[in-house]
Design an enzyme around this catalytic site. Structure first.
Site, mmCIF file in Angstrom:
data_model
loop_
_atom_site.group_PDB
_atom_site.id
_atom_site.type_symbol
_atom_site.label_atom_id
_atom_site.label_comp_id
_atom_site.label_asym_id
_atom_site.label_seq_id
_atom_site.Cartn_x
_atom_site.Cartn_y
_atom_site.Cartn_z
ATOM 1 C CG PHE A 179 -1.879 1.188 1.178
ATOM 2 C CD1 PHE A 179 -3.087 1.078 0.491
ATOM 3 C CD2 PHE A 179 -1.572 2.407 1.773
ATOM 4 C CE1 PHE A 179 -3.966 2.159 0.402
ATOM 5 C CE2 PHE A 179 -2.434 3.488 1.684
ATOM 6 C CZ PHE A 179 -3.633 3.360 1.004
ATOM 7 C CG ASP B 45 5.694 3.245 1.705
ATOM 8 O OD1 ASP B 45 5.767 3.847 2.796
ATOM 9 O OD2 ASP B 45 4.648 3.168 1.034
ATOM 10 C CE LYS C 80 0.091 5.156 7.962
ATOM 11 N NZ LYS C 80 -1.289 5.449 8.299
#
Ligand SMILES: Cc1ncc(COP(=O)(O)O)c(C=O)c1O
Length: 399
Positions: A140, A225, A254
Site C-alpha cells: 500500500f 516505503d 505518519k
C-alpha cells in the site's frame, strides 16, 4: 454527560462529509498519552494510534511546546524563501540515516509520489529509458493516481482506470518473481520493509538483501516505503536499520509529526540532484508548524530512551499475544509483526474483533479482512499492555 453527543456528531458526519471512510461509530474529542475520550466522556485505551501515527501518544508535552512556540513565531511563507525549521529537521533526518537530501510534503502518499517521480526523472537524466516501477502484492503506497497504480490491489483501483502505466507486480518475499519483473525499463523497486495495510507482514532479511543486490545489478533504485513502519515502529528509528539493508530512497509520514501532517522523501545528494528547480513541489511542503513538531518528535525518539522502552514493552506484548493465541486454540491463525506494529491474523472477521474490543474500551484497527492490527504509541506502559491483553482475548472469544 448525556450519552448522545457522540451519536449527534456521527449523524452530522453523514450529512456533511463525503462518505469515503468506513468510520467506527465513535466521536473522539480529546486525547492524552495512550488515552482518548469520546464526546460522552467515555475513555478508551488507544492501541490504534491514529493508524500507527501518534508514536509519542496524544498531545505529547514536548511536541505541544514546539508547536506552540512555532505558532507564535511564523506559520507559513512558502518555499519561495529559506526557513529554519525544515532545515533543522532535514539535518536531523540525514544525521540519523543514510540520507543526504530531503524533500518535504504533507502525507505518505505525497512522499511516495515524489519518490516515484524522482526515480523516473533520475533515470531519464542519466540517459536511460527506464520508467517502470516494480511493486508487490499486498503493498500500500497511497491514493494519488501514481501511488494508487503502485498499490497492486484491485479493490482500491477499481473505477479509477486508466491507471499510470509502467507498474510491474511481483510477489512479496519471492525473489524469482522479482527477477521476472525487473527488466531493461525498470526505474525502481518500491517496497514496504514491513507491509502495514497488507496485514502487518515483515519482509525477511534475505528478501530485502536480494532486492538490494538486484537493484545494484540492474541500475535501478531501491525505494523503501517507511510511511508506516518507520519512525521507531520496529524498535530502530528506521526499519531499514533493523534489516541492515540501505535503500536509495526512503519515504516517511505518519509518525514523523506525531499526528501533525508531514511527509518526507529522503535520498542521497546525487539522486536528489535530479529534482532541480521547477521539477516538483508543494505549497505546504516543509510547513513550519509541521517541521517544528517533527523536530521535537525526532529529538524525543532519539534522546528520550523511547526506542529502548518500546523494545522492552514490545517483547512483553509479543509474549502476551503468544499466550493469548495459545488460550484461544485455533481462533488465531498467525501472529506477525516487529516492535510495536503487531498483527493478529484471525479465523473470522477482524472487524468484529475491533468492534468487540471497542465496546470494552480498547481501540485497535484491522489490516485487511482478517488481521487485527496493534500500533500503540511507543510510550505505552507495561500496565497498559497488561490492561489491553485480557480485553483483546475476550474480544477474540466473543466476536
Ligand atoms: C506504507 C504506507 N505508504 C503510504 C501510505 C499513504 O499515506 P497517506 O495516507 O499519509 O497518504 C500509507 C497509509 O496508510 C502507508 O501505510
Amino acid at each position: 454527560m448525556p450519552q448522545d453527543r457522540s451519536a449527534a456528531i456521527v449523524e452530522r458526519t453523514a450529512d456533511s462529509i463525503v462518505a469515503n471512510y468506513g468510520r467506527q461509530p465513535l466521536a473522539l474529542v480529546r486525547g492524552e498519552g495512550l488515552h482518548v475520550w469520546d464526546a460522552d466522556g467515555n475513555r478508551y485505551l488507544d492501541f490504534a494510534g491514529g493508524i500507527a501515527t501518534t508514536v509519542l501518544g496524544h498531545c505529547h508535552p514536548r511536541v505541544v511546546a514546539a508547536l506552540e512556540a512555532q505558532a507564535h513565531t511564523l506559520w507559513h511563507v512558502s518555499n519561495l524563501y529559506h526557513t529554519a525549521p525544515p532545515v533543522e529537521l532535514a539535518e536531523r533526518l540525514c544525521a540519523h540515516s543514510f540520507a543526504e537530501r530531503v524533500f518535504f510534503c504533507n502525507s505518505g502518499g505525497e512522499a511516495n509520489e515524489a519518490a516515484l517521480k524522482l526515480a523516473r526523472r533520475y533515470q531519464r537524466d542519466a540517459g536511460w529509458d527506464r520508467f517502470e516501477i516494480v511493486v508487490f502484492d499486498r503493498g500500500f503506497h497511497g491514493r494519488s493516481l501514481f501511488t494508487l497504480s503502485a498499490t497492486a490491489n484491485p479493490a482500491y483501483q477499481r473505477g479509477f482506470e486508466p491507471l499510470v502505466p509502467g507498474i510491474r507486480e511481483a510477489r512479496f518475499g519471492d525473489l524469482d518473481s522479482v527477477d521476472a519483473a525487473i527488466g531493461p525499463h525498470t526505474a525502481a523497486v518500491l517496497v514496504e520493509p514491513v507491509q502495514g495495510e497488507g496485514g502487518v507482514r515483515p519482509a525477511s532479511r534475505e528478501f530485502l538483501e536480494g532486492l538490494r543486490e538486484r537493484c545494484d545489478a540492474s541500475d535501478c533504485l531501491l525505494i523503501f516505503d517507511e510511511v508506516q513502519c518507520g519512525m521507531g515502529r520496529t524498535g530502530e528509528l528506521f526499519a531499514y536499520q533493523h534489516y541492515g539493508v540501505v535503500p536509495d530512497v526512503m519515504t516517511l509520514a505518519k509518525a514523523l509529526g506525531n499526528g501533525i501532517p508531514i511527509g518526507a522523501m529522503l535520498t542521497t545528494a546525487s539522486i536528489g540532484g535530479a529534482l532541480v528547480p521547477g521539477t516538483h513541489g508543494s505549497t505546504f511542503g516543509g510547513n513550519l508548524l509541521a517541521a517544528a513538531s517533527a523536530v521535537a518528535v525526532l529529538d524525543e525518539l532519539t534522546e528520550g530512551g523511547v526506542l529502548a522502552h518500546s523494545l522492552r514493552v514490545a517483547e512483553q506484548l509479543e509474549n502476551g499475544l503468544e499466550s493469548l493465541a495459545r488460550n484461544l486454540g485455533d481462533r488465531v491463525a498467525e501472529l506477525r509483526g516487529l516492535g510495536l506494529l503487531r498483527g493478529i491474523q484471525v479465523r473470522g472477521e477482524a472487524g468484529k474483533v475491533v468492534d468487540a474490543a471497542r465496546e470494552e474500551g480498547l481501540l485497535v484497527i484491522s489490516a485487511g479482512a482478517d488481521v487485527v492490527r496493534l500500533a500503540p504509541a511507543l510510550t505505552v506502559s507495561e500496565e497498559q499492555i497488561e490492561e489491553a491483553l485480557p480485553i483483546l482475548e475476550r474480544a477474540l472469544q466473543r466476536a
